[in-house]
Design a protein around this motif. Structure first.
Motif, PDB file in Angstrom:
ATOM      1  N   SER A   1      51.703  51.905  31.526  1.00 28.10           N
ATOM      2  CA  SER A   1      52.608  50.783  31.760  1.00 28.10           C
ATOM      3  C   SER A   1      53.291  50.319  30.480  1.00 28.10           C
ATOM      4  O   SER A   1      54.410  49.806  30.511  1.00 28.10           O
TER       5      SER A   1
ATOM      6  N   PHE B   1      47.093  45.950  38.845  1.00 28.21           N
ATOM      7  CA  PHE B   1      48.309  45.407  38.282  1.00 28.21           C
ATOM      8  C   PHE B   1      48.317  43.892  38.363  1.00 28.21           C
ATOM      9  O   PHE B   1      49.215  43.300  38.946  1.00 28.21           O
TER      10      PHE B   1
ATOM     11  N   ILE C   1      58.280  54.141  46.838  1.00 30.02           N
ATOM     12  CA  ILE C   1      57.914  53.896  45.437  1.00 30.02           C
ATOM     13  C   ILE C   1      57.083  52.627  45.283  1.00 30.02           C
ATOM     14  O   ILE C   1      56.385  52.462  44.279  1.00 30.02           O
TER      15      ILE C   1
ATOM     16  N   TYR D   1      53.542  53.328  44.574  1.00 37.59           N
ATOM     17  CA  TYR D   1      53.201  54.024  43.344  1.00 37.59           C
ATOM     18  C   TYR D   1      53.405  53.190  42.087  1.00 37.59           C
ATOM     19  O   TYR D   1      52.938  53.569  41.012  1.00 37.59           O
ATOM     20  N   TYR D   2      54.105  52.080  42.209  1.00 40.81           N
ATOM     21  CA  TYR D   2      54.364  51.236  41.048  1.00 40.81           C
ATOM     22  C   TYR D   2      54.017  49.786  41.380  1.00 40.81           C
ATOM     23  O   TYR D   2      54.075  49.380  42.542  1.00 40.81           O
TER      24      TYR D   2
ATOM     25  N   MET E   1      54.993  46.845  42.058  1.00 41.81           N
ATOM     26  CA  MET E   1      56.168  46.076  42.457  1.00 41.81           C
ATOM     27  C   MET E   1      55.793  45.006  43.479  1.00 41.81           C
ATOM     28  O   MET E   1      54.927  45.226  44.323  1.00 41.81           O
TER      29      MET E   1
ATOM     30  N   MET F   1      59.099  43.594  39.083  1.00 44.72           N
ATOM     31  CA  MET F   1      58.086  44.417  38.420  1.00 44.72           C
ATOM     32  C   MET F   1      58.019  44.020  36.954  1.00 44.72           C
ATOM     33  O   MET F   1      59.044  44.000  36.264  1.00 44.72           O
TER      34      MET F   1
ATOM     35  N   PHE G   1      57.164  44.581  33.018  1.00 41.90           N
ATOM     36  CA  PHE G   1      57.164  45.755  32.152  1.00 41.90           C
ATOM     37  C   PHE G   1      56.930  45.321  30.715  1.00 41.90           C
ATOM     38  O   PHE G   1      57.209  44.177  30.336  1.00 41.90           O
TER      39      PHE G   1
ATOM     40  N   MET H   1      60.899  50.856  30.701  1.00 46.84           N
ATOM     41  CA  MET H   1      61.414  50.441  32.002  1.00 46.84           C
ATOM     42  C   MET H   1      62.756  51.084  32.302  1.00 46.84           C
ATOM     43  O   MET H   1      63.031  51.472  33.451  1.00 46.84           O
TER      44      MET H   1
ATOM     45  N   LEU I   1      62.151  54.615  33.369  1.00 50.58           N
ATOM     46  CA  LEU I   1      61.646  54.661  34.731  1.00 50.58           C
ATOM     47  C   LEU I   1      62.783  54.482  35.729  1.00 50.58           C
ATOM     48  O   LEU I   1      62.886  55.228  36.711  1.00 50.58           O
TER      49      LEU I   1
END
Length: 325
Positions: free
Chosen positions: A165, A232, A252, A255-256, A258, A273, A275, A281, A284
């Motif tokens: 991250s 997270f 997505i 997987y992230y 968010m 999200m 970062f 970022m 990404l």
């Protein structure tokens, strides 16, 4: 099943054979060996009063005699009974064991391979080998072996760790708590001394680990609870990206890290999200392609725009060079 429920279920299933093997042990000694607080252990023992065989009446439920001075199992409800596996159960167990071996740090691979061999020998042809031969199994990395060893011996660790991250490699001194499985990856849950909080360290991202001579001394709240099992957890010190995700790219969000904030009529969604670095970022966002549009903050929009223009310019140059030849 949530991480909290699954971790408690594992503890409950282990308690009966543990106390049968250690009759009369005190709650404090048992809690120390099992890696929980005395309070959590007593809560688990009270929960066992409601567990047992179908019928769930007198003579069916697990029975214990316990206090903080002494714990004994007076009726095990068959949990200590020898297990006889059907061919289907043996095959399922073999698959599960092989899956665990492939997850760094979850089990001692040597012990797991011995168990696999014994189950296969006992099951015979009814449960054929469900994976690669033991000789072809990947070796456990030195870093993961060190982490498991330090955890077993109750020692602190020095880690060299890659944080995806933040896109950085850092040195951490940690007090290990346990190894957990979250979202099909194995993590070391530990008290990070520099962050002064519980953190999860994905085992396959630990580049190096050194066991310290000093004991692991995480705070009681780190040992007794499920703090930081959410991968997270929000860090208010980090900036927030605002993104628009197209309907065909909703995947997505799995997987992230968010947070969904607004659903549009066309099926697209706005998300936020956090970062750590603008560079990470923007890379990404570019990598996700046309499925994601950056809405803010302005510096992130500018960084993505600049990267996009640079990529297009490089593509044009490569194409012109190819046309000339």
């Amino acid at each position: 099943m949530s991480v909290r429920l699954s971790s408690r279920l594992a503890r409950l299933l282990n308690l009966v054979p543990y106390f049968i093997a250690n009759p009369g042990i005190s709650a404090a000694d048992a809690a120390a060996e099992l890696g929980v607080t005395t309070k959590q252990l007593m809560e688990d023992l009270n929960q066992l009063w409601m567990c047992g065989l179908p019928g769930y009446g007198p003579g069916d439920l697990i029975d214990l005699s316990f206090s903080e001075e002494s714990i004994q199992v007076t009726f095990s409800a068959g949990i200590d009974r020898p297990l006889r596996l059907t061919s289907t159960e043996a095959t399922a167990l073999l698959i599960a064991l092989r899956s665990l071996v492939e997850m760094p740090g979850m089990v001692d691979p040597t012990a797991a391979h011995r168990a696999i061999a014994k189950i296969e020998q006992a099951a015979g042809v009814a449960a054929p080998t469900s994976g690669p031969a033991d000789d072809d199994a990947p070796e456990e990395s030195p870093a993961v072996a060190t982490v498991r060893g330090a955890l077993a011996r109750g020692r602190a660790l020095d880690l060299t760790y890659y944080s995806a991250s933040r896109d950085v490699v850092s040195m951490r001194t940690v007090d290990p708590v346990r190894i957990v499985l979250v979202d099909e990856h194995s993590y070391l849950q530990a008290w990070c001394r520099s962050a002064e909080g519980v953190r999860l360290f994905r085992l396959d991202r630990i580049d190096a680990a050194t066991e310290r001579a000093e004991p692991s001394t995480p705070p009681e709240r780190a040992v007794g609870g499920d703090e930081a099992l959410d991968l997270f957890h929000d860090d208010p010190s980090l900036p927030v990206a605002r993104l628009l995700v197209r309907p065909d790219h909703i995947w997505i969000l799995d997987y992230y890290p968010m947070v969904r904030v607004l659903d549009h009529a066309d099926g697209s969604v706005e998300v936020t999200m956090r970062f750590a670095t603008l560079d990470w970022m923007s890379r990404l966002a570019i990598g996700l392609g046309s499925g994601v549009t950056v809405l803010g903050p302005d510096e992130l929009v500018g960084a993505v725009t600049e990267r996009s223009r640079a990529a297009l310019a490089a593509y044009r140059q490569a194409r012109e060079a190819a046309d000339e030849h």
